[in-house]
Design a protein around this motif. Structure first.
Motif, PDB file in Angstrom:
ATOM      1  N   GLU A  39       0.814  -1.213   0.000  1.00  0.00           N
ATOM      2  CA  GLU A  39       0.000   0.000   0.000  1.00  0.00           C
ATOM      3  C   GLU A  39       0.851   1.268   0.000  1.00  0.00           C
ATOM      4  N   ARG A  40       1.993   1.224   0.654  1.00  0.00           N
ATOM      5  CA  ARG A  40       2.869   2.398   0.696  1.00  0.00           C
ATOM      6  C   ARG A  40       3.433   2.702  -0.689  1.00  0.00           C
ATOM      7  N   SER A  41       3.912   1.679  -1.402  1.00  0.00           N
ATOM      8  CA  SER A  41       4.484   1.921  -2.727  1.00  0.00           C
ATOM      9  C   SER A  41       3.411   2.336  -3.730  1.00  0.00           C
ATOM     10  N   LYS A  43       0.692   4.088  -2.927  1.00  0.00           N
ATOM     11  CA  LYS A  43       0.409   5.485  -2.599  1.00  0.00           C
ATOM     12  C   LYS A  43       1.496   6.403  -3.145  1.00  0.00           C
ATOM     13  N   ASP A  44       2.748   5.995  -3.015  1.00  0.00           N
ATOM     14  CA  ASP A  44       3.860   6.801  -3.530  1.00  0.00           C
ATOM     15  C   ASP A  44       3.769   6.985  -5.036  1.00  0.00           C
TER      16      ASP A  44
END
Length: 121
Positions: A39-41, A43-44
């Motif tokens: 999810e972090r990548s 979002k980035d």
């Protein structure tokens, strides 16, 4: 039924179901995700287009592996449009993304089963 009411209902259905209509919400459906995308990548990858309010990747309940798709929500509709236009077909961690506008889930609606001839025999 009132003719005016029928006209309004018809226009509303056409707007929602027309494939050429603009996004009816700020949520994008993102398919083609690599198993290594979290999810972090995700979002980035999308935050340069605007304020990302939510990112959700769906995982298989048995293996815990990504199912290869997720959702990205933006604060504004024009941000979602920009992100879709720019990222559809682009590679993320080696896999091309397929992006469309997310459809709202219909909950609590009637379930219609087709009638089979001869009682299904």
């Amino acid at each position: 039924m009132n003719r005016n009411l029928m006209s309004v209902a018809r226009k509303a259905l056409t707007k929602v179901h027309s494939p050429n209509s603009p996004a009816t919400n700020n949520k994008l459906f993102v398919a083609g995700l690599s198993w290594s995308v979290d999810e972090r990548s995700l979002k980035d990858a999308f935050c340069s287009f605007g304020d990302v309010t939510e990112v959700r990747i769906l995982y298989d309940k048995d293996s815990g592996r990504s199912r290869g798709f997720g959702f990205v929500s933006f604060c504004k509709e024009d941000e979602a449009v920009s992100a879709k236009d720019a990222m559809d077909g682009k590679a993320l961690l080696g896999r091309p993304l397929r992006i469309s506008y997310a459809l709202e889930r219909a909950r609590g609606g009637p379930v219609v089963l087709p009638r089979l001839p001869n009682g299904g025999r």
